[in-house]
Scaffold this motif. Structure first.
Motif, PDB file in Angstrom:
ATOM      1  N   TRP A   1       0.967  -1.215  -0.211  1.00 14.27           N
ATOM      2  CA  TRP A   1       0.029   0.089  -0.154  1.00 14.27           C
ATOM      3  C   TRP A   1       0.813   1.248   0.006  1.00 14.27           C
ATOM      4  O   TRP A   1       1.844   1.328   1.050  1.00 14.27           O
ATOM      5  N   PRO A   2       0.522   2.259  -0.859  1.00 15.65           N
ATOM      6  CA  PRO A   2       1.336   3.474  -0.740  1.00 15.65           C
ATOM      7  C   PRO A   2       0.729   4.475   0.211  1.00 15.65           C
ATOM      8  O   PRO A   2      -0.307   4.224   0.611  1.00 15.65           O
ATOM      9  N   LEU A   3       1.936   4.896   0.691  1.00 12.80           N
ATOM     10  CA  LEU A   3       1.334   5.982   1.864  1.00 12.80           C
ATOM     11  C   LEU A   3       1.886   7.415   1.749  1.00 12.80           C
ATOM     12  O   LEU A   3       2.868   7.927   2.723  1.00 12.80           O
TER      13      LEU A   3
ATOM     14  N   TRP B   1       4.813   9.562   0.669  1.00  9.16           N
ATOM     15  CA  TRP B   1       6.146   9.364   0.490  1.00  9.16           C
ATOM     16  C   TRP B   1       6.749   7.987   0.556  1.00  9.16           C
ATOM     17  O   TRP B   1       7.719   7.878   0.456  1.00  9.16           O
ATOM     18  N   THR B   2       5.992   7.027   1.393  1.00 10.54           N
ATOM     19  CA  THR B   2       6.579   5.523   1.469  1.00 10.54           C
ATOM     20  C   THR B   2       5.526   4.559   1.110  1.00 10.54           C
ATOM     21  O   THR B   2       4.583   4.798   0.296  1.00 10.54           O
ATOM     22  N   TYR B   3       5.591   3.377   1.645  1.00 15.25           N
ATOM     23  CA  TYR B   3       4.810   2.269   1.450  1.00 15.25           C
ATOM     24  C   TYR B   3       4.793   1.244   2.642  1.00 15.25           C
ATOM     25  O   TYR B   3       5.847   1.432   3.325  1.00 15.25           O
ATOM     26  N   THR B   4       3.814   0.613   2.605  1.00 16.91           N
ATOM     27  CA  THR B   4       3.817  -0.705   3.715  1.00 16.91           C
ATOM     28  C   THR B   4       4.964  -1.659   3.200  1.00 16.91           C
ATOM     29  O   THR B   4       4.967  -1.939   2.042  1.00 16.91           O
ATOM     30  N   LYS B   5       5.842  -1.930   4.218  1.00 18.52           N
ATOM     31  CA  LYS B   5       7.109  -2.773   3.899  1.00 18.52           C
ATOM     32  C   LYS B   5       6.725  -4.231   3.956  1.00 18.52           C
ATOM     33  O   LYS B   5       7.517  -4.951   2.885  1.00 18.52           O
ATOM     34  N   GLY B   6       5.768  -4.506   4.532  1.00 15.47           N
ATOM     35  CA  GLY B   6       5.433  -5.949   4.681  1.00 15.47           C
ATOM     36  C   GLY B   6       6.214  -6.574   5.630  1.00 15.47           C
ATOM     37  O   GLY B   6       7.470  -6.546   5.877  1.00 15.47           O
TER      38      GLY B   6
END
Length: 292
Positions: free
Chosen positions: A54-56, A58-63
């Motif tokens: 998921w995009p957040l 400036w970043t995203y969920t890393k998993g």
């Protein structure tokens, strides 16, 4: 109010909906469809939790697994760079004969050479090296400056009539335009040249061929040789084979003798490294061997 009833033909209940006398059966969703819907939903949830998803902003969920495709690609590129460095170093240090004797290196030459050729040479010489009008056929084995790999590599390095200080220089004089031969003399020379070709055919009179031979000896033999087989030292083509850079028909030959020719090949020393030029020379040489 909609009234459900049992369809007398199928035995299934209806939904109570009717359109122009057509009633809709109440058919349950097949269990297999429900199974796949549940399975794909569970897979999606698991993927969102374990993998980057998921995009957040400036970043995203890393998993939870911490998988990073960019890092994977960078690692693969670095591995490829290390492998390339190893065989490029071999090619740089080995002479042509040693490279040609190594099947593994020659396989790399064929693969890498095809890319180098496509990026730098195919636009003029054609994708298969067969050339075109004004551009030599590299698959014919008819080399202007010599067909050994060292000579081909040198031609690639300095070019022909290029801006390199050590460029190979070659030019066909304009015998007609500059008044060295008149029209009849040009026609006689053409008759002679066609007579020494591979088919040895000409419709010219023997007297014209004889006069052409004399004019050839006086004006052309210094470059193309007394037998017309050309000169690698001067880059003069062999006139006795079937390979013509600008065409072997009478009109093309007349234009060549009358107006002269001066081809051009760029030098690649500033664009291609020495190992790249060696690979390219061996690849170009393989085009003529494959054709044969």
């Amino acid at each position: 109010m909609e009234i459900k009833r049992r369809d007398p033909i199928t035995g299934q209940m209806t939904t109570g909906h009717e359109w122009n006398g057509i009633e809709e059966l109440e058919t349950p969703i097949p269990r297999v469809v429900i199974f796949f819907l549940v399975a794909t939903t569970l897979f999606s949830i698991g993927y969102w939790i374990l993998m980057p998803a998921w995009p957040l902003g400036w970043t995203y969920t890393k998993g939870l697994l911490g998988f990073d495709q960019r890092t994977t690609v960078e690692r693969q590129v670095e591995q490829a760079r290390t492998q390339r460095s190893a065989w490029m170093s071999q090619i740089e240090q080995m002479d042509f004969a040693a490279i040609q004797a190594d099947p593994a290196l020659m396989e790399i030459v064929r693969e890498t050479g095809a890319t180098l050729y496509g990026d730098n040479c195919a636009v003029c010489h054609g994708t298969k090296g067969t050339g075109g009008k004004g551009f030599p056929d590299l698959s014919a084995g008819a080399w202007l400056w010599g067909g050994d790999p060292e000579t081909i590599a040198e031609t690639i390095r300095v070019g022909i009539n290029s801006n390199h200080d050590e460029t190979r220089v070659s030019q066909m004089l304009a015998f007609g335009r500059d008044g060295m031969l008149d029209r009849s003399q040009i026609n006689d020379v053409l008759a002679y040249v066609r007579s020494i070709g591979p088919a040895g055919e000409t419709d010219a009179a023997p007297e014209a061929i004889a006069r052409g031979e004399e004019s050839f000896a006086a004006n052309c033999a210094s470059c193309h040789g007394e037998d017309g087989k050309g000169s690698h030292d001067l880059g003069a083509p062999d006139l006795t084979d079937a390979n013509w850079i600008y065409g072997g028909d009478t009109q093309s030959l007349h234009t060549t003798v009358y107006s002269g020719r001066q081809g051009h090949m760029p030098n690649w020393e500033g664009r291609l490294s020495e190992p790249d030029r060696k690979i390219l020379a061996l690849y170009v040489l393989s085009l003529s061997k494959d054709a044969q």
